[in-house]
Motif scaffolding. Structure first.
Motif, mmCIF file in Angstrom:
data_model
loop_
_atom_site.group_PDB
_atom_site.id
_atom_site.type_symbol
_atom_site.label_atom_id
_atom_site.label_comp_id
_atom_site.label_asym_id
_atom_site.label_seq_id
_atom_site.Cartn_x
_atom_site.Cartn_y
_atom_site.Cartn_z
ATOM 1 N N HIS A 1 -37.094 -21.682 81.033
ATOM 2 C CA HIS A 1 -35.390 -21.433 80.802
ATOM 3 C C HIS A 1 -35.505 -19.943 80.848
ATOM 4 C CE1 HIS A 1 -34.897 -25.547 79.231
ATOM 5 N NE2 HIS A 1 -36.153 -25.224 78.547
ATOM 6 N N ARG A 2 -34.800 -19.528 81.905
ATOM 7 C CA ARG A 2 -34.875 -18.058 82.154
ATOM 8 C C ARG A 2 -33.561 -17.440 81.240
ATOM 9 N NH1 ARG A 2 -33.120 -18.214 87.759
ATOM 10 N NH2 ARG A 2 -33.062 -15.993 87.537
ATOM 11 N N VAL A 3 -33.622 -16.564 80.328
ATOM 12 C CA VAL A 3 -32.654 -15.977 79.559
ATOM 13 C C VAL A 3 -32.324 -14.908 79.592
ATOM 14 C CG1 VAL A 3 -32.849 -18.007 77.841
ATOM 15 C CG2 VAL A 3 -34.257 -15.798 77.575
ATOM 16 N N THR B 1 -40.210 -22.761 72.859
ATOM 17 C CA THR B 1 -38.808 -23.363 71.854
ATOM 18 C C THR B 1 -38.853 -24.806 72.195
ATOM 19 O OG1 THR B 1 -36.807 -22.832 71.589
ATOM 20 C CG2 THR B 1 -37.399 -23.049 74.096
ATOM 21 N N GLY B 2 -37.796 -25.228 71.887
ATOM 22 C CA GLY B 2 -37.580 -26.733 71.717
ATOM 23 C C GLY B 2 -38.581 -27.339 70.897
ATOM 24 N N TYR C 1 -34.564 -13.316 82.491
ATOM 25 C CA TYR C 1 -33.937 -13.852 83.348
ATOM 26 C C TYR C 1 -34.214 -13.580 84.753
ATOM 27 C CZ TYR C 1 -29.878 -15.247 85.871
ATOM 28 O OH TYR C 1 -28.710 -15.718 86.705
ATOM 29 N N ASP D 1 -40.487 -24.786 87.461
ATOM 30 C CA ASP D 1 -41.315 -25.862 86.285
ATOM 31 C C ASP D 1 -42.431 -26.344 87.041
ATOM 32 O OD1 ASP D 1 -38.760 -25.469 84.974
ATOM 33 O OD2 ASP D 1 -38.124 -27.531 85.526
ATOM 34 N N ASP E 1 -32.257 -25.410 70.846
ATOM 35 C CA ASP E 1 -32.713 -25.721 72.265
ATOM 36 C C ASP E 1 -33.170 -26.898 72.291
ATOM 37 O OD1 ASP E 1 -32.207 -23.170 73.057
ATOM 38 O OD2 ASP E 1 -34.265 -22.468 72.726
ATOM 39 N N ARG F 1 -41.543 -26.546 81.358
ATOM 40 C CA ARG F 1 -39.883 -26.519 81.713
ATOM 41 C C ARG F 1 -39.769 -25.133 81.428
ATOM 42 N NH1 ARG F 1 -36.454 -31.304 79.828
ATOM 43 N NH2 ARG F 1 -37.063 -30.412 77.810
ATOM 44 N N ASP G 1 -41.183 -26.499 76.470
ATOM 45 C CA ASP G 1 -40.132 -25.564 76.902
ATOM 46 C C ASP G 1 -40.533 -24.250 76.352
ATOM 47 O OD1 ASP G 1 -37.680 -27.366 77.551
ATOM 48 O OD2 ASP G 1 -38.394 -28.172 75.626
ATOM 49 N N LEU H 1 -39.273 -19.921 77.116
ATOM 50 C CA LEU H 1 -38.165 -18.986 77.577
ATOM 51 C C LEU H 1 -39.003 -17.914 78.254
ATOM 52 C CD1 LEU H 1 -36.153 -19.118 74.134
ATOM 53 C CD2 LEU H 1 -35.682 -20.402 76.259
#
Length: 338
Positions: A138-140, A97-98, A125, A131, A163, A136, A120, A122
């Motif tokens: 990102h836990r969602v 993403t991002g 969670y 990282d 994002d 990088r 980035d 995802l």
């Protein structure tokens, strides 16, 4: 001894040769686990990925099977291999993403994927990842449904925009990103605003400053597609951007297109779901009721419909035009182009 006969360790000469005779994979980035499944021993892996060796370790347990710098696709693939655990029946378990995703979607505002500093990704969670390198994590709570871009699972443009903007504070960059998303047909303003609202970004100063440009780009783009619909759908030419009123009466309101001989009006339904926009739409919602009470048929395509189903929208208008012959004649309208 036969001069043409060579003896070598098959693991060293071709460490990716598998027992069933298959050779190297189609791309040059693999995990340590994948390499072991292909017959590469830990000793061979260590030898080949040493400093100056033919392979290079990009991320923990992820290797580039050639010397030199990784390509844009290889960087993203490495990030996904590091973050994911392989595709399951339900799809990927890591989504890029991002800015990297926008670059893969070929946004001109973003640098090329190879120049994107951070990638980035995802992940669910419950994953416990850190990282690493230029990745990088990102836990969602819930992974978004990905779009395949060059075979790589990417977040949709609206999600990637949200994002990206979450990590910016530059209003000009935000404006350029949002307007490019609409003008180049990636998505409509409503989809972008839903993502921005869900991310709690609408009140951020740099985002709020860019929203008028987003709405203007959405309106202009929808109007251009409307012109294309009429031309390619071989519909009769309407009166464009017309104000309607009864003879001697105040104006009823403005429509995007009107076919006087058929008493069919078209008003683009460009609601975006924000509070201000809903209030604006509510103030003009009575126009449809007033026109329909006077015998005028009102068609309201959305920007998304004009983008994704132009032929269907033309069919809807054509049906309304044909059906006008069987309707009770509408009240006479004074039509004034704006």
């Amino acid at each position: 001894m036969n001069a043409n006969r060579r003896t070598s360790d098959p693991q060293t000469s071709n460490p990716l040769r598998t027992p069933d005779g298959l050779g190297a994979p189609a791309h040059g980035v693999l995990t340590e686990r994948q390499l072991r499944a292909l017959g590469v021993t830990p000793a061979v892996l260590a030898e080949r990925s040493r400093a100056g060796g033919p392979w290079r370790q990009l991320l923990p347990h992820v290797y580039l099977l050639r010397p030199g710098a990784p390509s844009a696709e290889e960087r993203v693939r490495a990030a996904l291999l590091y973050a994911g655990r392989g595709r399951g029946a339900a799809g990927p378990d890591a989504v890029v993403t991002g800015p990297a995703a926008l670059a893969l979607h070929r946004f001109e505002t973003m640098p090329a994927p190879a120049a994107t500093r951070v990638i980035d990704v995802l992940v669910p969670y419950q994953r416990r990842l850190r990282d690493a390198g230029d990745v990088r994590i990102h836990r969602v709570r819930e992974l978004p449904r990905p779009q395949e871009v060059g075979g790589l699972p990417c977040a949709s443009v609206p999600r990637a925009l949200a994002d990206t903007l979450g990590g910016l504070d530059d209003a000009e960059t935000a404006r350029r990103l949002l307007t490019e998303a609409v003008r180049r047909g990636h998505c409509d303003p409503a989809a972008v605003l839903r993502e921005l609202s869900g991310a709690g970004l609408l009140e951020r100063p740099h985002v709020a400053a860019a929203l008028p440009a987003l709405r203007e780009a959405g309106r202009k783009t929808a109007e251009q597609r409307l012109y294309t619909m009429v031309r390619h759908g071989r519909l009769p030419d309407p009166v464009w951007n017309a104000e309607l009123r009864l003879p001697g009466a105040p104006p009823l309101g403005a429509v995007d297109a009107y076919w006087p001989e058929h008493a069919v009006a078209l008003v683009i339904d460009d609601r975006t779901g924000t509070a201000d926009d809903e209030a604006r739409w509510a103030r003009g919602a009575s126009l449809r009721e007033r026109l329909e009470a006077l015998g005028v048929t009102v068609v309201g395509p959305t920007p998304a419909g004009l983008r994704d189903a132009l032929d269907d929208q033309a069919t809807i208008v054509r049906t309304a035009l044909v059906a006008s012959a069987d309707r009770t004649p509408a009240a006479y309208m004074v039509v004034t182009p704006r």
